[in-house]
Design a protein around this motif. Structure first.
Motif, mmCIF file in Angstrom:
data_model
loop_
_atom_site.group_PDB
_atom_site.id
_atom_site.type_symbol
_atom_site.label_atom_id
_atom_site.label_comp_id
_atom_site.label_asym_id
_atom_site.label_seq_id
_atom_site.Cartn_x
_atom_site.Cartn_y
_atom_site.Cartn_z
ATOM 1 N N VAL A 8 -10.153 49.014 22.584
ATOM 2 C CA VAL A 8 -11.414 49.435 21.960
ATOM 3 C C VAL A 8 -11.776 48.509 20.786
ATOM 4 O O VAL A 8 -10.923 48.184 19.954
ATOM 5 N N CYS A 9 -13.057 48.094 20.766
ATOM 6 C CA CYS A 9 -13.609 47.399 19.602
ATOM 7 C C CYS A 9 -14.967 48.031 19.279
ATOM 8 O O CYS A 9 -15.249 49.147 19.737
ATOM 9 N N LEU A 10 -15.813 47.330 18.546
ATOM 10 C CA LEU A 10 -17.099 47.906 18.151
ATOM 11 C C LEU A 10 -18.119 47.855 19.296
ATOM 12 O O LEU A 10 -18.697 48.854 19.695
ATOM 13 N N GLY A 11 -18.343 46.636 19.838
ATOM 14 C CA GLY A 11 -19.419 46.462 20.806
ATOM 15 C C GLY A 11 -18.987 46.492 22.267
ATOM 16 O O GLY A 11 -19.816 46.627 23.159
ATOM 17 N N ASN A 12 -17.682 46.309 22.504
ATOM 18 C CA ASN A 12 -17.129 46.182 23.874
ATOM 19 C C ASN A 12 -17.793 45.043 24.644
ATOM 20 O O ASN A 12 -18.022 45.140 25.856
ATOM 21 N N ILE A 13 -18.119 43.964 23.920
ATOM 22 C CA ILE A 13 -18.590 42.758 24.613
ATOM 23 C C ILE A 13 -17.784 41.515 24.215
ATOM 24 O O ILE A 13 -17.930 40.475 24.840
ATOM 25 N N CYS A 14 -16.950 41.595 23.172
ATOM 26 C CA CYS A 14 -16.163 40.421 22.750
ATOM 27 C C CYS A 14 -14.659 40.708 22.803
ATOM 28 O O CYS A 14 -13.959 40.287 23.731
ATOM 29 N N ARG A 15 -14.144 41.428 21.806
ATOM 30 C CA ARG A 15 -12.691 41.538 21.664
ATOM 31 C C ARG A 15 -12.035 42.429 22.713
ATOM 32 O O ARG A 15 -11.048 42.023 23.348
ATOM 33 N N SER A 16 -12.556 43.645 22.889
ATOM 34 C CA SER A 16 -11.847 44.561 23.815
ATOM 35 C C SER A 16 -11.974 44.151 25.288
ATOM 36 O O SER A 16 -10.990 44.291 26.030
ATOM 37 N N GLY A 41 -21.466 51.913 21.520
ATOM 38 C CA GLY A 41 -22.400 52.133 22.626
ATOM 39 C C GLY A 41 -23.637 51.250 22.579
ATOM 40 O O GLY A 41 -24.537 51.389 23.409
ATOM 41 N N TRP A 42 -23.686 50.282 21.651
ATOM 42 C CA TRP A 42 -24.886 49.446 21.467
ATOM 43 C C TRP A 42 -25.184 48.571 22.673
ATOM 44 O O TRP A 42 -26.321 48.157 22.876
ATOM 45 N N HIS A 43 -24.166 48.211 23.436
ATOM 46 C CA HIS A 43 -24.355 47.257 24.535
ATOM 47 C C HIS A 43 -24.051 47.888 25.885
ATOM 48 O O HIS A 43 -23.692 47.187 26.839
ATOM 49 N N PRO A 121 -10.212 39.555 14.057
ATOM 50 C CA PRO A 121 -11.519 39.334 13.429
ATOM 51 C C PRO A 121 -12.627 39.392 14.475
ATOM 52 O O PRO A 121 -12.382 39.171 15.662
ATOM 53 N N ASP A 122 -13.845 39.688 14.022
ATOM 54 C CA ASP A 122 -14.959 39.901 14.941
ATOM 55 C C ASP A 122 -15.617 38.555 15.296
ATOM 56 O O ASP A 122 -16.312 37.976 14.470
ATOM 57 N N PRO A 123 -15.413 38.056 16.521
ATOM 58 C CA PRO A 123 -15.940 36.734 16.869
ATOM 59 C C PRO A 123 -17.441 36.741 17.119
ATOM 60 O O PRO A 123 -18.058 35.680 17.188
ATOM 61 N N TYR A 124 -18.033 37.925 17.266
ATOM 62 C CA TYR A 124 -19.485 38.020 17.495
ATOM 63 C C TYR A 124 -20.223 37.340 16.345
ATOM 64 O O TYR A 124 -21.209 36.651 16.550
HETATM 65 P P1 4NP Z 1 -16.946 43.250 19.616
HETATM 66 O O1 4NP Z 1 -18.000 42.332 18.834
HETATM 67 O O2 4NP Z 1 -16.822 44.533 18.789
HETATM 68 O O3 4NP Z 1 -15.697 42.439 19.590
HETATM 69 O O4 4NP Z 1 -17.505 43.485 20.980
HETATM 70 C C1 4NP Z 1 -19.282 42.759 18.441
HETATM 71 C C2 4NP Z 1 -20.312 42.726 19.362
HETATM 72 C C3 4NP Z 1 -21.595 43.091 18.969
HETATM 73 C C4 4NP Z 1 -21.818 43.480 17.657
HETATM 74 C C5 4NP Z 1 -20.783 43.512 16.748
HETATM 75 C C6 4NP Z 1 -19.506 43.151 17.140
HETATM 76 N N1 4NP Z 1 -23.157 43.824 17.241
HETATM 77 O O5 4NP Z 1 -23.347 44.044 16.030
HETATM 78 O O6 4NP Z 1 -24.052 43.892 18.088
#
Ligand code: 4NP
Length: 147
Positions: A8-16, A41-43, A121-124
């Motif tokens: 689990v991460c924040l966006g579920n498009i990068c880290r998780s 749930g943003w993405h 760290p958040d690569p987004y």
């Molecule tokens: P993730 O990265 O949590 O690794 O998937 C992020 C993806 C999108 C956002 C933040 C972090 N966002 O703010 O949209």
């Protein structure tokens, strides 16, 4: 015994989704149920960030079938282990975990103590995908050793 792992991460498009793809490849043949989700749930319904997919491809992992979804209450009974990428994810998960549900909720990077850090760290925003992949590969190897 741990038979199922949710990353689990924040966006579920990068880290998780990266952790899902890497851990699925490393644990192939063990019959584990592996998935990933986001706290936001943003993405919802979207594929992985193209920068993550490209780095994955270069390293021999396939993220093409992964779609973002929000973590659900039911996940705490479906999965034995829920792995958070950072402390904010960990807190958000602990806030919604139903009392008496089965999942253990833990941070990911302590499975790679040699890295000397506890959060991915958040690569987004930081655009440091190779560094994040290195961390996720190390922690995946450590987690696999512990299962
Ligand atoms: P993730 O990265 O949590 O690794 O998937 C992020 C993806 C999108 C956002 C933040 C972090 N966002 O703010 O949209």
């Amino acid at each position: 015994m741990t038979r199922s792992v949710l990353f689990v991460c924040l966006g579920n498009i990068c880290r998780s989704p990266t952790a899902e793809a890497v851990f699925r490849a490393l644990s192939e043949g063990r019959g584990l149920h592996i998935d990933s989700a986001g706290t936001s749930g943003w993405h919802d319904g979207l594929g992985a960030d193209p920068r993550a997919s490209a780095e994955a491809r270069q390293r021999g992992y396939d993220m093409s079938a992964i779609r973002s979804r929000k973590v659900a209450t039911a996940d705490f009974d479906t999965f034995d282990l829920i792995i958070a990428m950072d402390r904010e994810n960990l807190r958000d998960l602990q806030d919604i975990q139903p009392a008496g549900s089965k999942a253990r909720v833990e941070l990911f990077l302590p499975f790679a103590p040699e890295l000397g850090r506890s959060e991915v760290p958040d690569p987004y925003f930081e655009d440091n995908f190779p560094e994040v992949f290195d961390m996720i590969e190390a922690a995946s190897r450590g987690l696999l050793d512990k299962l």
